[in-house]
Design a protein around this motif. Structure first.
Motif, PDB file in Angstrom:
ATOM      1  N   THR A 107     111.360 145.642   7.979  1.00  0.00           N
ATOM      2  CA  THR A 107     111.612 146.203   9.307  1.00  0.00           C
ATOM      3  C   THR A 107     111.751 147.723   9.303  1.00  0.00           C
ATOM      4  OG1 THR A 107     113.996 145.875   9.055  1.00  0.00           O
ATOM      5  CG2 THR A 107     112.729 144.096  10.123  1.00  0.00           C
ATOM      6  N   ALA A 108     111.851 148.335   8.152  1.00  0.00           N
ATOM      7  CA  ALA A 108     111.982 149.795   8.074  1.00  0.00           C
ATOM      8  C   ALA A 108     110.701 150.442   8.579  1.00  0.00           C
ATOM      9  CB  ALA A 108     112.255 150.222   6.645  1.00  0.00           C
ATOM     10  N   PRO A 109     110.844 151.529   9.394  1.00  0.00           N
ATOM     11  CA  PRO A 109     109.636 152.200   9.900  1.00  0.00           C
ATOM     12  C   PRO A 109     108.875 152.855   8.746  1.00  0.00           C
ATOM     13  CG  PRO A 109     111.600 153.458  10.462  1.00  0.00           C
ATOM     14  CD  PRO A 109     112.068 152.165   9.856  1.00  0.00           C
ATOM     15  N   VAL A 110     107.592 152.795   8.863  1.00  0.00           N
ATOM     16  CA  VAL A 110     106.738 153.378   7.834  1.00  0.00           C
ATOM     17  C   VAL A 110     106.611 154.868   8.113  1.00  0.00           C
ATOM     18  CG1 VAL A 110     104.457 153.337   6.777  1.00  0.00           C
ATOM     19  CG2 VAL A 110     105.497 151.215   7.610  1.00  0.00           C
ATOM     20  N   LYS A 111     106.981 155.694   7.130  1.00  0.00           N
ATOM     21  CA  LYS A 111     106.889 157.140   7.286  1.00  0.00           C
ATOM     22  C   LYS A 111     105.457 157.573   7.023  1.00  0.00           C
ATOM     23  CE  LYS A 111     111.612 157.943   5.741  1.00  0.00           C
ATOM     24  NZ  LYS A 111     112.447 158.566   4.707  1.00  0.00           N
TER      25      LYS A 111
END
Length: 150
Positions: free
Chosen positions: A125-129
């Motif tokens: 769920t972490a946003p992709v940088k």
């Protein structure tokens, strides 16, 4: 019987006993496999090797490796033993399970699995940088530039 013949016969008996202890079949015996069924081999209090017929084991893996040079998977495949069937006596497995429960190892395992799953979910769920563009390498300084300033 002469003394040489007696020594020869004693040597044969000694070799045969060593082979039996190592789990190898006797010379001249036509049957290399025992006629045990899987149910007979995996008793409640012991496990019997289906290759050599030697019994009294709590677990079979070490015997298979030392006496027959075989891995447990190969043994199971050779005798059509189900993959989920443990190569250990039922009483031994039950005693180990009870000890693990008494020590609370099941709770520790459940906690560790929960933490691991939470970490996996967090990564999903972490946003992709966005990747930063690579900087162009600087050109090397020329030796002549130093000489002009000096």
């Amino acid at each position: 019987m002469t003394s040489d013949q007696l020594i020869f016969e004693i040597g044969k008996v000694h070799t045969a006993l060593k082979n039996l202890e190592a789990g190898e079949p006797l010379e001249g015996s036509e049957e290399t496999k025992t006629s045990l069924t899987v149910k007979e081999a995996f008793r409640k209090g012991e496990v019997v090797c289906m290759l050599c017929g030697k019994g009294g084991f709590k677990t079979l893996a070490r015997h298979l490796n030392t006496a027959h040079g075989m891995k447990p998977g190969e043994y199971k495949k050779q005798f059509s033993i189900p993959g989920k069937q443990p190569l250990a006596a039922k009483n031994y497995s039950d005693a180990r399970r009870k000890m693990a429960l008494d020590r609370g190892l099941a709770d520790n395992l459940a906690k560790a699995r929960g933490v691991r799953m939470a970490n996996i979910e967090a990564k999903k769920t972490a946003p992709v940088k966005p990747a930063k563009p690579a900087k162009a390498p600087k050109p090397p300084k020329e030796a002549g530039a130093k000489a002009k300033t000096a």
